[in-house]
Design an enzyme around this catalytic site. Structure first.
Site, PDB file in Angstrom:
ATOM      1  CG  HIS A 147      -1.906   0.897   1.387  1.00 17.00           C
ATOM      2  ND1 HIS A 147      -1.788   2.165   1.581  1.00 17.00           N
ATOM      3  CD2 HIS A 147      -3.142   0.909   1.161  1.00 17.00           C
ATOM      4  CE1 HIS A 147      -2.745   2.823   1.941  1.00 17.00           C
ATOM      5  NE2 HIS A 147      -3.693   2.259   1.474  1.00 17.00           N
ATOM      6  CG  ASP A 224       0.556  -2.219   6.320  1.00 20.15           C
ATOM      7  OD1 ASP A 224      -0.345  -2.427   7.244  1.00 20.15           O
ATOM      8  OD2 ASP A 224       0.488  -1.751   5.343  1.00 20.15           O
ATOM      9  CD  GLN A 227      -6.955  -4.163   4.217  1.00 15.04           C
ATOM     10  OE1 GLN A 227      -7.771  -5.070   4.552  1.00 15.04           O
ATOM     11  NE2 GLN A 227      -6.943  -2.931   3.854  1.00 15.04           N
ATOM     12  CE  LYS A 250      -7.282   0.026   6.095  1.00 15.66           C
ATOM     13  NZ  LYS A 250      -7.855   0.453   5.006  1.00 15.66           N
ATOM     14  CB  CYS A 388      -3.680   3.444  -1.356  1.00 21.65           C
ATOM     15  SG  CYS A 388      -5.010   4.698  -1.132  1.00 21.65           S
TER      16      CYS A 388
HETATM   17  N1  PMP Z   1      -1.668  -0.740   4.743  1.00 25.62           N
HETATM   18  C1  PMP Z   1      -2.718  -1.449   4.081  1.00 25.62           C
HETATM   19  C2  PMP Z   1      -2.200  -2.963   3.494  1.00 25.62           C
HETATM   20  C3  PMP Z   1      -4.047  -0.949   3.925  1.00 25.62           C
HETATM   21  O1  PMP Z   1      -4.844  -1.448   3.280  1.00 25.62           O
HETATM   22  C4  PMP Z   1      -4.045   0.427   4.575  1.00 25.62           C
HETATM   23  C5  PMP Z   1      -5.311   0.930   4.440  1.00 25.62           C
HETATM   24  N2  PMP Z   1      -6.134   0.767   3.047  1.00 25.62           N
HETATM   25  C6  PMP Z   1      -3.093   1.058   4.956  1.00 25.62           C
HETATM   26  C7  PMP Z   1      -1.811   0.430   5.211  1.00 25.62           C
HETATM   27  C8  PMP Z   1      -3.422   2.454   5.664  1.00 25.62           C
HETATM   28  O2  PMP Z   1      -4.296   2.402   6.586  1.00 25.62           O
HETATM   29  P1  PMP Z   1      -4.753   4.013   7.397  1.00 25.62           P
HETATM   30  O3  PMP Z   1      -5.368   4.808   6.094  1.00 25.62           O
HETATM   31  O4  PMP Z   1      -5.844   3.456   8.182  1.00 25.62           O
HETATM   32  O5  PMP Z   1      -3.496   4.471   8.047  1.00 25.62           O
END
Ligand code: PMP
Length: 430
Positions: A147, A224, A227, A250, A388
């Site tokens: 991401h 990270d 998910q 999430k 993203c």
């Molecule tokens: N890493 C992953 C794999 C994500 O899916 C996301 C959110 N789509 C993020 C990081 C970022 O999370 P946040 O916007 O809640 O900081």
């Protein structure tokens, strides 16, 4: 079961978001859904079918109640007050930290830093640990499926330090090429930053193996977990990682709160990320003495109601017996995979052997945005775009995908509604 009416929705009458292990030990989907009032909403007169949990999950009544109870009964600024409410607020906030510690099976509560979310946690590590330990010509290794939040902070660090960002490749199914990955970890690799579960492909990466490879060469590992936390049982000690990050929103918790887990000895020696209140022991114009972790990294008044809500979300997940939840989610994912594979002209993007609740796809001759718009009119909420993860889109040679992502409340009926919507899309475009 977002597409199915569950009759009158009553709270299960449990405190602080708890669902009570025995109550749903066999994963009673109706009862799980009853916890989510928003699932009763109608969209364009149709029953909402929510298939966008990877973007943000819906919130159970217990989380909503815990936050409102905090604001109604306990609200005051934490740590600093001597009065009774300040004590209540501090107890609630620090109680949430202990819940997060247990949730991750961290060894100590002071290894849990509250942040705004996964993005802030990664930026914190990049600008604190990274700035201290990554030097000129050193390397940070990420993967092709990250991401943007796990790309850009490292890019910024590498620019600042004249270091090099390296990217481990994936195969066409969306799996990491582990031999290549290992080859890329070299003498200069200071940090490896890898997603536990891909938000586009659903791939579950073999974190333990990755940590072993990285540690054998002296590199630290950030995972990270944005998910992963709603779906997998996380044990940071078993994984052996140095940092683990996630966002509350999430995993059925509120927005604006998340966790950075860092091993004690690393947090101890890391410089602060931001300056301000609560991160100090003493301040004079000549010198500031910093607080100990985790407070050293929590400058300013924290998101107290958010932390309490996250604690309630952890209770909620703990109340869903994990094996039963995992079996339910696996079954719906398998059904979704089967049903979508049978749609003419549809290609699934991300077919890794180890996969969590994400179904990304493209449909011949139809732009994903059109798919999303038409499905929306049927009450079916999915995500479309690059999610993203633009470098991943380039690797896959597609501009975007449509993505249905699953939460604990989704069922086969939701997949059926998705497929029925896709039939309409196909009719309109053929
Ligand atoms: N890493 C992953 C794999 C994500 O899916 C996301 C959110 N789509 C993020 C990081 C970022 O999370 P946040 O916007 O809640 O900081």
């Amino acid at each position: 079961m977002t597409g199915v009416q569950t009759g009158s929705v009553t709270s299960l009458g449990l405190a602080d978001g708890q669902v009570g292990g025995n109550d749903v030990a066999d994963f009673n989907i109706e009862r799980v859904c009853q916890n989510f009032p928003i699932l009763r909403e109608k969209v364009y007169g149709k029953q909402l079918v929510y298939l966008d949990s990877a973007a943000t999950s819906q919130k159970p009544q217990g989380v909503i109640d815990a936050m409102s109870r905090f604001l109604l009964k306990k609200n005051a600024n934490v740590h600093r007050g001597v009065h009774h409410l300040a004590e209540r607020a501090t107890e609630a906030y620090e109680g949430a930290r202990v819940k997060a510690q247990r949730f991750l099976n961290a060894e100590h509560a002071n290894e849990i830093v509250f942040v705004r979310g996964a993005t802030e946690a990664i930026n914190l590590v990049a600008q604190s640990y990274g700035k201290k330990h990554v030097g000129e010509e050193d390397e940070v290794l990420i993967t092709a499926m990250e991401h943007h939040s796990n790309i850009v902070p490292w890019q910024m660090l590498c620019e600042q330090k004249n270091a090099r960002l390296r990217v481990a490749p994936i195969n066409d199914n969306g799996e990491l090429l582990l031999d290549e990955f290992e080859r890329l970890i070299g003498r200069k690799t200071k940090l490896v930053a890898v997603t536990h579960v891909s938000n586009v492909l659903g791939t579950i990466n073999p974190i333990r193996h990755i940590v072993e490879m990285a540690h054998a060469r002296g590199a630290r590992v950030l995972v990270d977990g944005a998910q992963a936390v709603p779906h997998l049982k996380i044990d940071v000690q078993a994984l052996g990682c140095d940092f683990y990050v996630f966002s509350g929103h999430k995993m059925y918790g509120p927005t604006g709160i998340g966790v950075l887990y860092g091993r004690s000895e690393l947090l101890e020696e890391m410089p602060p990320y931001q300056g301000g209140g609560d991160m100090i022991l003493s301040v004079s114009f000549e010198k500031t003495v910093y607080n100990v972790p985790p407070y050293k990294f929590e400058a300013g008044t924290p998101n107290m109601a958010g932390a309490v809500g996250l604690g309630a979300a952890i209770d909620f997940l703990a109340g869903l017996e994990h094996e039963a939840l995992a079996a339910h989610e696996k079954e719906v994912l398998a059904y979704g995979t089967r049903m979508l594979s049978a749609v003419p002209g549809l290609r699934l993007v991300g077919t890794a052997h180890a996969k969590a609740s994400v179904l990304s796809f493209v449909l011949d001759g139809v732009h994903p945005h059109d798919i999303g718009t038409i499905l929306d009119r049927e009450g079916v909420a999915i995500r479309t775009g690059h999610h993203c993860a633009q470098p991943l889109m380039s690797r896959l040679d597609i501009p975007a995908t449509a993505r249905a992502s699953l939460g604990c409340y989704n069922t086969r009926q939701d997949i059926d509604a998705l497929v029925a919507g896709l039939d309409q899309v196909r009719e309109l475009f053929q």
